[in-house]
Write a protein that holds these residues in place. Sequence first.
Motif, PDB file in Angstrom:
ATOM      1  N   TRP A  20       0.979  -1.597  -0.358  1.00 28.81           N
ATOM      2  CA  TRP A  20      -0.255  -0.030  -0.050  1.00 28.81           C
ATOM      3  C   TRP A  20       1.223   1.568   0.028  1.00 28.81           C
ATOM      4  O   TRP A  20       0.079   2.713   0.238  1.00 28.81           O
ATOM      5  N   LEU A  21       2.092   0.923  -0.201  1.00 36.12           N
ATOM      6  CA  LEU A  21       2.832   2.187  -0.471  1.00 36.12           C
ATOM      7  C   LEU A  21       4.190   3.022  -1.635  1.00 36.12           C
ATOM      8  O   LEU A  21       4.508   3.234  -1.260  1.00 36.12           O
ATOM      9  N   GLY A  22       3.385   2.296  -2.116  1.00 40.27           N
ATOM     10  CA  GLY A  22       3.679   2.327  -3.885  1.00 40.27           C
ATOM     11  C   GLY A  22       4.542   1.270  -4.246  1.00 40.27           C
ATOM     12  O   GLY A  22       5.211   1.341  -5.534  1.00 40.27           O
ATOM     13  N   ASN A  23       5.093   0.087  -3.652  1.00 43.98           N
ATOM     14  CA  ASN A  23       5.646  -0.520  -4.601  1.00 43.98           C
ATOM     15  C   ASN A  23       5.179  -1.628  -5.349  1.00 43.98           C
ATOM     16  O   ASN A  23       3.679  -1.503  -5.195  1.00 43.98           O
ATOM     17  N   MET A  24       5.569  -1.747  -6.469  1.00 45.54           N
ATOM     18  CA  MET A  24       4.024  -2.041  -7.794  1.00 45.54           C
ATOM     19  C   MET A  24       4.235  -3.546  -7.454  1.00 45.54           C
ATOM     20  O   MET A  24       3.404  -3.725  -7.974  1.00 45.54           O
ATOM     21  N   SER A  25       5.355  -4.253  -6.625  1.00 48.85           N
ATOM     22  CA  SER A  25       4.308  -5.755  -5.979  1.00 48.85           C
ATOM     23  C   SER A  25       3.342  -5.525  -5.106  1.00 48.85           C
ATOM     24  O   SER A  25       3.463  -5.179  -4.024  1.00 48.85           O
ATOM     25  N   SER A  26       2.811  -6.945  -5.186  1.00 47.67           N
ATOM     26  CA  SER A  26       1.051  -7.263  -4.366  1.00 47.67           C
ATOM     27  C   SER A  26       1.446  -8.285  -3.399  1.00 47.67           C
ATOM     28  O   SER A  26       0.895  -8.778  -3.020  1.00 47.67           O
ATOM     29  N   ARG A  27       2.972  -9.407  -3.630  1.00 47.95           N
ATOM     30  CA  ARG A  27       3.115 -10.895  -3.342  1.00 47.95           C
ATOM     31  C   ARG A  27       3.675 -11.112  -2.009  1.00 47.95           C
ATOM     32  O   ARG A  27       4.021 -10.002  -1.018  1.00 47.95           O
ATOM     33  N   THR A  28       2.603 -12.108  -1.559  1.00 45.59           N
ATOM     34  CA  THR A  28       2.512 -12.144   0.282  1.00 45.59           C
ATOM     35  C   THR A  28       3.160 -13.319   0.505  1.00 45.59           C
ATOM     36  O   THR A  28       2.694 -14.044   1.624  1.00 45.59           O
ATOM     37  N   ASP A  29       3.334 -14.284  -0.932  1.00 44.64           N
ATOM     38  CA  ASP A  29       4.006 -15.467  -1.027  1.00 44.64           C
ATOM     39  C   ASP A  29       5.189 -16.210   0.358  1.00 44.64           C
ATOM     40  O   ASP A  29       6.301 -15.040   0.022  1.00 44.64           O
ATOM     41  N   ALA A  30       6.052 -16.383   0.809  1.00 40.04           N
ATOM     42  CA  ALA A  30       7.159 -17.321   1.725  1.00 40.04           C
ATOM     43  C   ALA A  30       6.896 -19.280   2.059  1.00 40.04           C
ATOM     44  O   ALA A  30       6.017 -19.526   1.549  1.00 40.04           O
ATOM     45  N   VAL A  31       8.140 -18.863   1.138  1.00 41.61           N
ATOM     46  CA  VAL A  31       8.771 -20.685   1.277  1.00 41.61           C
ATOM     47  C   VAL A  31       9.556 -20.940   2.443  1.00 41.61           C
ATOM     48  O   VAL A  31      10.254 -19.813   2.539  1.00 41.61           O
ATOM     49  N   ILE A  32      10.225 -21.953   3.034  1.00 40.52           N
ATOM     50  CA  ILE A  32      11.658 -22.842   3.113  1.00 40.52           C
ATOM     51  C   ILE A  32      11.550 -23.534   1.711  1.00 40.52           C
ATOM     52  O   ILE A  32      11.348 -24.536   1.370  1.00 40.52           O
ATOM     53  N   VAL A  33      12.959 -23.265   1.743  1.00 41.88           N
ATOM     54  CA  VAL A  33      13.750 -23.956   0.869  1.00 41.88           C
ATOM     55  C   VAL A  33      14.702 -24.561   1.774  1.00 41.88           C
ATOM     56  O   VAL A  33      15.567 -25.171   2.204  1.00 41.88           O
ATOM     57  N   LEU A 539       2.084  12.784  10.974  1.00 37.55           N
ATOM     58  CA  LEU A 539       2.639  12.839  11.056  1.00 37.55           C
ATOM     59  C   LEU A 539       4.167  13.000  11.500  1.00 37.55           C
ATOM     60  O   LEU A 539       5.895  12.835  11.253  1.00 37.55           O
ATOM     61  N   GLY A 540       4.194  14.742  10.317  1.00 32.17           N
ATOM     62  CA  GLY A 540       5.332  15.226   9.394  1.00 32.17           C
ATOM     63  C   GLY A 540       5.496  14.776   8.817  1.00 32.17           C
ATOM     64  O   GLY A 540       5.338  14.230   7.897  1.00 32.17           O
ATOM     65  N   ASP A 541       5.788  15.858   8.408  1.00 29.41           N
ATOM     66  CA  ASP A 541       6.324  16.787   6.688  1.00 29.41           C
ATOM     67  C   ASP A 541       7.645  16.303   6.279  1.00 29.41           C
ATOM     68  O   ASP A 541       8.291  17.692   6.588  1.00 29.41           O
ATOM     69  N   PRO A 542       8.613  15.067   6.063  1.00 31.38           N
ATOM     70  CA  PRO A 542      10.593  15.175   5.273  1.00 31.38           C
ATOM     71  C   PRO A 542      10.520  16.234   4.650  1.00 31.38           C
ATOM     72  O   PRO A 542      11.783  16.143   4.013  1.00 31.38           O
ATOM     73  N   LEU A 566       6.105   2.060  14.129  1.00 28.70           N
ATOM     74  CA  LEU A 566       6.205   3.088  13.370  1.00 28.70           C
ATOM     75  C   LEU A 566       5.385   3.100  12.076  1.00 28.70           C
ATOM     76  O   LEU A 566       5.682   2.446  10.871  1.00 28.70           O
ATOM     77  N   LEU A 567       4.923   4.453  11.387  1.00 27.32           N
ATOM     78  CA  LEU A 567       4.788   4.210  10.690  1.00 27.32           C
ATOM     79  C   LEU A 567       5.302   5.071   9.687  1.00 27.32           C
ATOM     80  O   LEU A 567       5.821   6.011  10.560  1.00 27.32           O
ATOM     81  N   PRO A 568       5.030   5.299   8.420  1.00 24.78           N
ATOM     82  CA  PRO A 568       5.735   6.351   7.258  1.00 24.78           C
ATOM     83  C   PRO A 568       5.802   7.091   7.224  1.00 24.78           C
ATOM     84  O   PRO A 568       3.724   7.474   7.296  1.00 24.78           O
ATOM     85  N   ARG A 569       5.590   8.837   7.291  1.00 26.69           N
ATOM     86  CA  ARG A 569       5.013   9.709   7.323  1.00 26.69           C
ATOM     87  C   ARG A 569       5.098  10.454   6.624  1.00 26.69           C
ATOM     88  O   ARG A 569       4.037  10.826   5.438  1.00 26.69           O
ATOM     89  N   ASP A 570       5.349   9.880   4.764  1.00 25.27           N
ATOM     90  CA  ASP A 570       4.812   9.873   3.374  1.00 25.27           C
ATOM     91  C   ASP A 570       4.947   8.420   2.169  1.00 25.27           C
ATOM     92  O   ASP A 570       5.612   8.012   3.328  1.00 25.27           O
ATOM     93  N   GLN A 571       5.125   8.934   1.339  1.00 27.11           N
ATOM     94  CA  GLN A 571       5.616   7.920   0.680  1.00 27.11           C
ATOM     95  C   GLN A 571       7.285   7.194   0.188  1.00 27.11           C
ATOM     96  O   GLN A 571       6.712   6.258  -0.338  1.00 27.11           O
ATOM     97  N   LEU A 572       7.875   8.339   0.859  1.00 31.05           N
ATOM     98  CA  LEU A 572       9.072   8.035   0.587  1.00 31.05           C
ATOM     99  C   LEU A 572       9.495   7.180   1.818  1.00 31.05           C
ATOM    100  O   LEU A 572      10.799   7.580   1.608  1.00 31.05           O
ATOM    101  N   ASP A 573       9.008   7.190   2.993  1.00 30.00           N
ATOM    102  CA  ASP A 573       9.957   6.852   3.489  1.00 30.00           C
ATOM    103  C   ASP A 573      10.474   5.022   3.784  1.00 30.00           C
ATOM    104  O   ASP A 573      11.442   5.335   4.374  1.00 30.00           O
ATOM    105  N   ILE A 574       9.919   4.312   3.456  1.00 26.71           N
ATOM    106  CA  ILE A 574       9.776   3.154   2.967  1.00 26.71           C
ATOM    107  C   ILE A 574      10.830   2.699   2.217  1.00 26.71           C
ATOM    108  O   ILE A 574      12.243   2.089   2.007  1.00 26.71           O
TER     109      ILE A 574
END
Length: 665
Positions: A20-33, A539-542, A566-574
Amino acid sequence: MISMVGVSLHSLYWYWLTRWLGNMSSRTDAVIVLSTPMSETQAQVECAALGESLWYPSEEHLRQDSFLQYLTYEGMNGPYWIGGRQGPSCKDMTASGMMGLRHCPNLMPALCTQTAPLSNLTYADNSTKWQTQVSTGEQWITGFRDRNSFRFEGIRYAPQPERFTYSQVYNGTGNSTALRFGSQCVQAGEVGSEDCLFLNVWTPYLPASSKPSPKKLKPVMFWIHGGAFTGGTGADPTFDGGAIASRGDAVLVTINYRLTTLGFLALNDGVTKGNFGLADQITALKWVHEHIRDFGGDPTRITIFGQSAGAASVRALLASPKAMGLFAAAIPQSNLAGSNYATTYSQYYNISTEVALVANPILNATGCLDASSQVECLRGINPYFLANLTTVARFLVVDGTYLVTDELEVSGRGPAAHVPVLMGFMRDDGAAFIGYPLPSQNESAFLASQGFNVTSNVLTLDFPVPAGPNATLDVFNASAQVATDSEFRCLDEATAYSAIKHEVFPSVYFYEFNRSYQLSTYQPNAPVCDAPITPSHPLGDPSAEYFKCHSGELYYVFGSLLFNNLLPRDQLDIPMSQFTLDSWTAFARTYDPNPSLAYLSARGFTNTSAEVRRAGRWIPVSNSTEGLTLRLLQYPSVQESFGVYGPQSQCVALGFPLDYWESHF
């Protein structure tokens, strides 16, 4: 509890966090190899022993590029056993996404589901279901896994030493647990224990063999906490290693070391020579050298890094004959050097000076000055009493063994580890080390009250007070630049310059942070270090102007904002944190902070790959005027000259020119 060997976590937790922060991927999978070849039936058994089952790709996974492409990048394309038997045939899948059927007795690696919960500041499930054991030396150490990594908290690396003696590497036998952090070391406020020499490991990979292939081992990042040599702990949640292990594919180690008088007292008895805390760091490095391979780490690729007093520790380890050969690279963040409070972090007292300034007041306060044995007398004093005295020992000293010179010799005149270095500071690092001016104080009066001896002429010419709507804040603004230049920027830049000029280090990458997220637990001169709150940024404007203060980079480096609730303050913190962590772990992996685009592509790290393309390469310092260059770490980042926020004329005016480390003796 189960024992896991030959497993690695391939987690897409970061994608899930940033969907929800702008990364193009929404995948949630995880595996153990499970990397050891086995039959499909045995794979089911092994997955079940982990509390998991054979993984089967979701429809979402099948619609998208396979997140397993990183295995292909690592040369492990498979195929792998997956779930979904069809009669007498078993299903397999390559890391590149090709599915097929195969005879079940065939021997292949396998993919298990990974359903362990995510840890955060207030929650970690270390119950039996998620526990795992590692055999190292003659010990079995029990840790646990969460969504991001295998976690081993509170591993003893040294037995409790007798007070004011040097620690020795611990090689235990039998079973021990590493399910919760060990006690921090004694510090002010009746906090901690003298039995405190523990370290913590976060790893994405546990080898199947006691002699794993060196190609599979991960780079090791060895973190030394700050705290003025009087406080702090390696268990600080700011330094949680889940993101470095998962996203950075590196092993993180954090340590405790003895602090305050118990860690740094030196006496004139010829035996009690101080630097016990520094020696603890070296003992921990030795333990890591002996054991980290069993946790998936490469002992030949250890990067030591630390911030503030941790950076001073890194600098001292670069100078220490006892530490050389124990690490391959170094990252000192916000090392103090120069005037006032900063002086002793980079220039070390001799023992006689330390005794006069520190030890004698301690001996007087404890009634041990005239004791037949001062050290035996001090061993009988309550440790919390010592830690809470007005005067405590917190200084590195030239003891003749751990430190043999009064500074790191970056001009080729003394011992220095010849390793790549990444270093830098916060734009307003010094703002944390001064108070706040009174409305009646001008710049000259305020700086004098803070112990800075700077002439009015220098202030007028080189550090003029800006004209703003808040006169007191304007004075603080100019004074913070004096403090930053005097205690951080000038001599850190001088270190890089001299070290490259004299080929002390093979490379130096330099940075200045111009974006920060101040620690919730450390708020100097609040609220000046926080991004200003606005209606659109509660939350503050960086993007607005604020002071980028000491410790403001740490959440970014460790990717630990969300771990700390803690939450990101804008779309660039993450994205900024992703880019920072990717740069730091790239340096640990290759000694170059420019992440490989192929690596980023294989991981699907689209934010960082876009930033790398936009910002261009981070250029190392070179021995020329044009080569005095740093990376201005903001978003987007840019390459700038050393003088981007302070010309060298200011350093000259303060008495800290670029050739300082060459010209002074």
